[in-house]
Scaffold this active site. Structure first.
Site, PDB file in Angstrom:
ATOM      1  N   LYS A  74       0.897  -1.169  -0.039  1.00 47.46           N
ATOM      2  CA  LYS A  74       0.011   0.105   0.017  1.00 47.46           C
ATOM      3  C   LYS A  74       0.988   1.254  -0.095  1.00 47.46           C
ATOM      4  O   LYS A  74       1.911   1.102   0.395  1.00 47.46           O
ATOM      5  CB  LYS A  74      -0.961  -0.136   1.085  1.00 47.46           C
ATOM      6  CG  LYS A  74      -2.109   0.754   1.185  1.00 47.46           C
ATOM      7  CD  LYS A  74      -3.119   0.340   0.515  1.00 47.46           C
ATOM      8  CE  LYS A  74      -4.291   1.252   0.524  1.00 47.46           C
ATOM      9  NZ  LYS A  74      -5.614   0.439  -0.318  1.00 47.46           N
ATOM     10  N   GLY A 179     -19.953   7.297   3.803  1.00 48.26           N
ATOM     11  CA  GLY A 179     -19.118   7.724   2.655  1.00 48.26           C
ATOM     12  C   GLY A 179     -19.875   7.683   1.368  1.00 48.26           C
ATOM     13  O   GLY A 179     -20.569   6.725   1.136  1.00 48.26           O
ATOM     14  N   GLY A 181     -18.166   7.983  -1.821  1.00 47.26           N
ATOM     15  CA  GLY A 181     -17.147   7.980  -2.856  1.00 47.26           C
ATOM     16  C   GLY A 181     -17.435   6.825  -3.712  1.00 47.26           C
ATOM     17  O   GLY A 181     -18.511   6.321  -4.059  1.00 47.26           O
ATOM     18  N   ASN A 182     -16.178   6.232  -4.176  1.00 48.10           N
ATOM     19  CA  ASN A 182     -16.292   5.374  -5.202  1.00 48.10           C
ATOM     20  C   ASN A 182     -16.963   4.157  -4.481  1.00 48.10           C
ATOM     21  O   ASN A 182     -17.882   3.498  -5.120  1.00 48.10           O
ATOM     22  CB  ASN A 182     -14.917   4.936  -5.571  1.00 48.10           C
ATOM     23  CG  ASN A 182     -14.669   3.751  -6.413  1.00 48.10           C
ATOM     24  OD1 ASN A 182     -14.568   2.566  -6.197  1.00 48.10           O
ATOM     25  ND2 ASN A 182     -14.786   4.156  -7.749  1.00 48.10           N
ATOM     26  N   VAL A 183     -16.628   3.628  -3.543  1.00 49.97           N
ATOM     27  CA  VAL A 183     -17.251   2.438  -2.907  1.00 49.97           C
ATOM     28  C   VAL A 183     -18.516   2.631  -2.285  1.00 49.97           C
ATOM     29  O   VAL A 183     -19.466   1.846  -2.918  1.00 49.97           O
ATOM     30  CB  VAL A 183     -16.306   1.923  -1.683  1.00 49.97           C
ATOM     31  CG1 VAL A 183     -17.009   0.679  -0.986  1.00 49.97           C
ATOM     32  CG2 VAL A 183     -14.883   1.763  -1.947  1.00 49.97           C
ATOM     33  N   GLY A 184     -18.898   3.582  -1.865  1.00 48.19           N
ATOM     34  CA  GLY A 184     -20.364   3.875  -1.363  1.00 48.19           C
ATOM     35  C   GLY A 184     -21.394   4.153  -2.415  1.00 48.19           C
ATOM     36  O   GLY A 184     -22.324   3.335  -2.329  1.00 48.19           O
TER      37      GLY A 184
HETATM   38  P1  NAD Z   1     -13.174   8.137  -2.200  1.00 43.42           P
HETATM   39  O1  NAD Z   1     -12.086   9.115  -1.991  1.00 43.42           O
HETATM   40  O2  NAD Z   1     -14.009   7.732  -3.482  1.00 43.42           O
HETATM   41  O3  NAD Z   1     -14.632   8.376  -1.164  1.00 43.42           O
HETATM   42  C1  NAD Z   1     -14.312   8.588  -0.066  1.00 43.42           C
HETATM   43  C2  NAD Z   1     -15.665   9.118   0.537  1.00 43.42           C
HETATM   44  O4  NAD Z   1     -15.654   9.250   2.056  1.00 43.42           O
HETATM   45  C3  NAD Z   1     -15.718  10.573  -0.105  1.00 43.42           C
HETATM   46  O5  NAD Z   1     -17.376  10.524  -0.234  1.00 43.42           O
HETATM   47  C4  NAD Z   1     -15.940  11.327   1.223  1.00 43.42           C
HETATM   48  O6  NAD Z   1     -16.983  12.566   1.088  1.00 43.42           O
HETATM   49  C5  NAD Z   1     -16.360  10.694   2.311  1.00 43.42           C
HETATM   50  N1  NAD Z   1     -15.902  11.045   3.707  1.00 43.42           N
HETATM   51  C6  NAD Z   1     -14.688  11.773   3.853  1.00 43.42           C
HETATM   52  N2  NAD Z   1     -14.802  11.932   5.335  1.00 43.42           N
HETATM   53  C7  NAD Z   1     -15.984  11.500   5.718  1.00 43.42           C
HETATM   54  C8  NAD Z   1     -16.483  11.581   6.896  1.00 43.42           C
HETATM   55  N3  NAD Z   1     -15.912  12.282   8.088  1.00 43.42           N
HETATM   56  N4  NAD Z   1     -17.593  10.964   7.229  1.00 43.42           N
HETATM   57  C9  NAD Z   1     -18.119  10.268   6.188  1.00 43.42           C
HETATM   58  N5  NAD Z   1     -17.727  10.280   4.925  1.00 43.42           N
HETATM   59  C10 NAD Z   1     -16.427  10.762   4.764  1.00 43.42           C
HETATM   60  O7  NAD Z   1     -12.643   6.792  -1.599  1.00 43.42           O
HETATM   61  P2  NAD Z   1     -13.152   5.201  -1.881  1.00 43.42           P
HETATM   62  O8  NAD Z   1     -12.268   4.874  -2.923  1.00 43.42           O
HETATM   63  O9  NAD Z   1     -14.499   5.131  -2.005  1.00 43.42           O
HETATM   64  O10 NAD Z   1     -12.654   4.565  -0.492  1.00 43.42           O
HETATM   65  C11 NAD Z   1     -13.135   4.569   0.773  1.00 43.42           C
HETATM   66  C12 NAD Z   1     -12.564   3.412   1.522  1.00 43.42           C
HETATM   67  O11 NAD Z   1     -12.742   2.124   0.793  1.00 43.42           O
HETATM   68  C13 NAD Z   1     -11.156   3.398   1.970  1.00 43.42           C
HETATM   69  O12 NAD Z   1     -10.977   3.111   3.074  1.00 43.42           O
HETATM   70  C14 NAD Z   1     -10.519   2.584   0.970  1.00 43.42           C
HETATM   71  O13 NAD Z   1      -9.195   2.301   1.397  1.00 43.42           O
HETATM   72  C15 NAD Z   1     -11.560   1.733   0.766  1.00 43.42           C
HETATM   73  N6  NAD Z   1     -11.336   0.727  -0.454  1.00 43.42           N
HETATM   74  C16 NAD Z   1     -11.709   1.213  -1.740  1.00 43.42           C
HETATM   75  C17 NAD Z   1     -11.101   0.475  -2.806  1.00 43.42           C
HETATM   76  C18 NAD Z   1     -11.514   1.101  -4.361  1.00 43.42           C
HETATM   77  O14 NAD Z   1     -11.486   0.525  -5.199  1.00 43.42           O
HETATM   78  N7  NAD Z   1     -12.078   2.344  -4.449  1.00 43.42           N
HETATM   79  C19 NAD Z   1     -10.936  -0.797  -2.620  1.00 43.42           C
HETATM   80  C20 NAD Z   1     -10.985  -1.334  -1.441  1.00 43.42           C
HETATM   81  C21 NAD Z   1     -10.804  -0.642  -0.330  1.00 43.42           C
END
Ligand code: NAD
Length: 363
Positions: A74, A179, A181-184
């Site tokens: 990572k 959240g 973002g991408n995952v949510g």
């Molecule tokens: P992202 O940057 O696309 O989204 C992150 C989201 O978190 C945003 O919507 C942001 O507004 C929100 N956020 C920030 N502070 C916050 C708070 N205090 N309360 C609530 N929401 C808040 O990131 P992502 O890619 O969706 O990743 C999210 C998590 O999933 C991370 O832990 C990442 O390591 C994990 N993850 C992501 C992937 C992937 O493919 N994207 C894969 C495995 C794990």
């Protein structure tokens, strides 16, 4: 401070310092028994060496459990990309790619993570001068961008399996997602298409709760026009209140360590599916287990992204990638739940042993 270092790793930690911008970057290569360390790059103001070590370990376990020939790694760049111009962000990611050049591909393959997208992956491989140095690139570079939603899809599948195990029908199941973002967002999309009711969603500015269920299109519109989902129609709560709602499933999908001493006793969800990496430390997962909450650990539930990376590495198309994510996540969650029905240990302990079994086959 979490103890770092055991018989699995980390094998190598690279700390890079950008003298011009006063920025530190960390790359932790935890374990390469199965192949080059695979793990995304996050750009956040709070990322630390310890956090990257914990995330790299989660990747070791994730790849092993999903039976992918990648090791665990990572990266984190400690900066605030929201205060940077696109040009500055590009310079930082390209500086980091050049700093990691000696280990790229042989020991480390990058990917997107928090605050990095297909665009950053394009900039990364350009600086590395090798397309194989990162996955999650734009499709014009023969990539399968994580914007296709592979991780959210896998988390939704893990959620579907966990609901089945608890005897709760997915149609009408009440779900809260931290959240957007991408995952949510993708988790939201897939779960609601299967009939689940998403009653709450949060971002850094707050939580929106609506008993009748939130609509994906409305949330996207509100997020775009006002900058936060918390302005959608419903009851506005603080960001932290999402963890205490009485829902069937809570999906942390943003930050690390969101459930801890301050709120663990107030969790009312029946199931937690960890979309984010390291959202709950082990001792609190144990407490939740004792409280009767089923927790599907991060390295089991959110492996969709790295399964997609493997599919990209192998030159698969989007359709094959989604089929592979479904097959592997269903397989891992089913194995975990089948063991769980026979013994009292926590899901993490059981999944850890299953993952370890996958490592010992690769001496
Ligand atoms: P992202 O940057 O696309 O989204 C992150 C989201 O978190 C945003 O919507 C942001 O507004 C929100 N956020 C920030 N502070 C916050 C708070 N205090 N309360 C609530 N929401 C808040 O990131 P992502 O890619 O969706 O990743 C999210 C998590 O999933 C991370 O832990 C990442 O390591 C994990 N993850 C992501 C992937 C992937 O493919 N994207 C894969 C495995 C794990």
């Amino acid at each position: 401070m979490h103890k770092i270092g055991d018989t699995l790793g980390p094998e190598l930690i690279i700390k890079a310092y950008n003298t011009e911008k006063d920025i530190w970057g960390y790359c932790v290569i935890d374990n390469t028994q199965r192949g080059p360390g695979k793990g995304g790059i996050r750009m956040t103001p709070s990322v630390s060496e310890e956090e990257v070590c914990r995330l790299a370990r989660a990747m070791t376990l994730k790849n092993s459990l999903a039976d992918i020939p990648f090791g665990g790694a990572k990266s984190g760049i400690c900066c605030d990309p929201k205060r940077m111009t696109p040009k500055e962000k590009k310079e930082v990611i390209q500086w980091f790619a050049r700093a990691l050049k000696p280990v790229l591909i042989s020991k480390y393959i990058a990917g997107p993570d928090v605050n990095t997208t297909e665009k950053e992956m394009q900039h990364f491989v350009e600086a590395a001068r090798n397309r194989k140095a990162a996955t999650g690139k734009p499709s014009k570079l023969k990539g399968l961008p994580h914007e296709l939603g592979s991780t959210g899809y896998g988390v939704a599948i893990a959620c579907r399996e966990a609901l089945g195990y608890k005897g709760i029908d997915i149609k009408g199941a009440r779900i809260a997602i931290e959240g957007f973002g991408n995952v949510g967002t993708f988790c939201f999309k897939f779960l609601s298409s299967w009939g689940a009711v998403i009653v709450a969603v949060s971002d850094s500015r707050g939580t929106i709760f609506n008993e009748k269920g939130l609509k994906y299109g409305d949330l996207m519109k509100v997020k775009r026009s006002t900058g936060s989902v918390s302005n959608a129609t419903g009851e506005k709560l603080t960001s932290n209140e999402i963890f205490e709602l009485g829902v069937d499933v809570l999906i942390p999908a943003a930050l690390p360590d969101v459930i801890g001493e301050a709120n663990v006793d107030r969790v009312k969800a029946k199931i937690i599916v960890e979309g984010a990496n390291i959202p709950i430390r082990e001792e609190y997962e144990f407490r939740l287990h004792k409280q009767g909450v089923l927790v599907i650990p991060d390295f089991v539930a959110n492996a969709g992204g790295v399964i997609s990376s493997y599919a990209e590495h192998k030159g698969m198309n989007e359709k094959k990638m989604f089929a592979l994510v479904e097959e592997k996540i269903t397989g891992s969650v089913t194995r975990l739940l089948s063991e769980l029905s026979k013994e009292k240990r926590t899901p993490r302990d059981i999944a850890y042993d299953l993952a370890l079994g996958g490592l010992t086959q690769f001496p």
